[in-house]
Design a protein around this motif. Structure first.
Motif, PDB file in Angstrom:
ATOM      1  N   LYS A   1      -8.821  -3.709  -6.906  1.00 12.95           N
ATOM      2  CA  LYS A   1      -9.544  -2.613  -7.548  1.00 12.95           C
ATOM      3  C   LYS A   1      -8.531  -1.642  -8.124  1.00 12.95           C
ATOM      4  O   LYS A   1      -7.595  -1.259  -7.432  1.00 12.95           O
TER       5      LYS A   1
ATOM      6  N   HIS B   1      -6.139  -1.696  -3.433  1.00 15.36           N
ATOM      7  CA  HIS B   1      -6.719  -0.540  -4.118  1.00 15.36           C
ATOM      8  C   HIS B   1      -5.561   0.122  -4.859  1.00 15.36           C
ATOM      9  O   HIS B   1      -4.822   0.914  -4.279  1.00 15.36           O
TER      10      HIS B   1
ATOM     11  N   ARG C   1      -6.621  -6.813   0.268  1.00 12.10           N
ATOM     12  CA  ARG C   1      -7.497  -5.901  -0.475  1.00 12.10           C
ATOM     13  C   ARG C   1      -6.613  -4.840  -1.113  1.00 12.10           C
ATOM     14  O   ARG C   1      -6.103  -3.968  -0.427  1.00 12.10           O
TER      15      ARG C   1
ATOM     16  N   TYR D   1      -4.549   2.620  -6.889  1.00 11.63           N
ATOM     17  CA  TYR D   1      -4.889   3.939  -7.408  1.00 11.63           C
ATOM     18  C   TYR D   1      -3.596   4.695  -7.675  1.00 11.63           C
ATOM     19  O   TYR D   1      -2.816   4.962  -6.762  1.00 11.63           O
TER      20      TYR D   1
ATOM     21  N   HIS E   1       0.831  -1.209   0.000  1.00 11.77           N
ATOM     22  CA  HIS E   1       0.000   0.000   0.000  1.00 11.77           C
ATOM     23  C   HIS E   1       0.869   1.265   0.000  1.00 11.77           C
ATOM     24  O   HIS E   1       0.539   2.241  -0.667  1.00 11.77           O
TER      25      HIS E   1
ATOM     26  N   ILE F   1     -12.469   1.862  -8.377  1.00 13.79           N
ATOM     27  CA  ILE F   1     -12.390   1.800  -6.930  1.00 13.79           C
ATOM     28  C   ILE F   1     -13.732   2.168  -6.333  1.00 13.79           C
ATOM     29  O   ILE F   1     -14.184   1.590  -5.359  1.00 13.79           O
ATOM     30  N   ASN F   2     -14.396   3.125  -6.974  1.00 12.57           N
ATOM     31  CA  ASN F   2     -15.767   3.498  -6.629  1.00 12.57           C
ATOM     32  C   ASN F   2     -16.388   4.120  -7.882  1.00 12.57           C
ATOM     33  O   ASN F   2     -15.763   4.122  -8.943  1.00 12.57           O
TER      34      ASN F   2
END
Length: 146
Positions: free
Chosen positions: A93, A63, A61, A65, A38, A121-122
């Motif tokens: 994601k 993410h 998990r 980005y 991360h 991601i959203n």
């Protein structure tokens, strides 16, 4: 020493070939746990490669980005394709631009979200110009309610 035309040509070819070689190496960060992963994602710049160490990664998990560029995508890859085993309650994601994920093996788990891999991601953070390659999803299902 007298330079002949032949020697001059050989020296010229050598320097042309030397200058044509790209000796610059992409910045590569080897990560061995989720905290390091991360952190590396947060610090990633165009052209960077984040390399996940071989082994079992459970309840992960991701993410992912970040924003790469057309000529310098940001790569998240397995140290050895197929040797980074993602298990348990895990998903991936992606959000941003010019991202590449390569060589992950999702198995013996269940996604805690809508999908194992999503290019969003959203609703507001989508992945554009991004790809997932050489990845496997095997025996990875939604958790069963009994």
């Amino acid at each position: 020493m007298k330079l002949t035309m032949k020697n001059y040509l050989i020296i010229s070819i050598f320097f042309v070939m030397l200058s044509a070689c790209d000796t610059s190496k992409k910045p590569e960060v080897l990560v061995s746990n989720s905290d390091e992963l991360h952190e590396a994602i947060q610090k990633a710049n165009p052209g960077d490669e984040i390399v996940m160490k071989n082994g079992n990664w459970s309840d992960l998990r991701i993410h992912f980005y970040a924003n790469g560029s057309e000529g310098k995508p940001i790569v998240l890859r397995a140290e050895t394709p197929g040797e980074v085993i993602v298990t348990g309650q895990s998903d991936l994601k992606l959000g941003g631009e010019y991202l590449v994920v390569d060589g992950l093996f999702f198995t013996d788990g269940a996604s805690p979200s809508n999908a194992v891999i999503e290019f969003a991601i959203n609703n507001d953070t989508l992945a554009n110009h991004s790809r997932v390659t050489n990845c496997v999803i095997k025996d990875f299902n939604k958790a069963q309610r009994n």
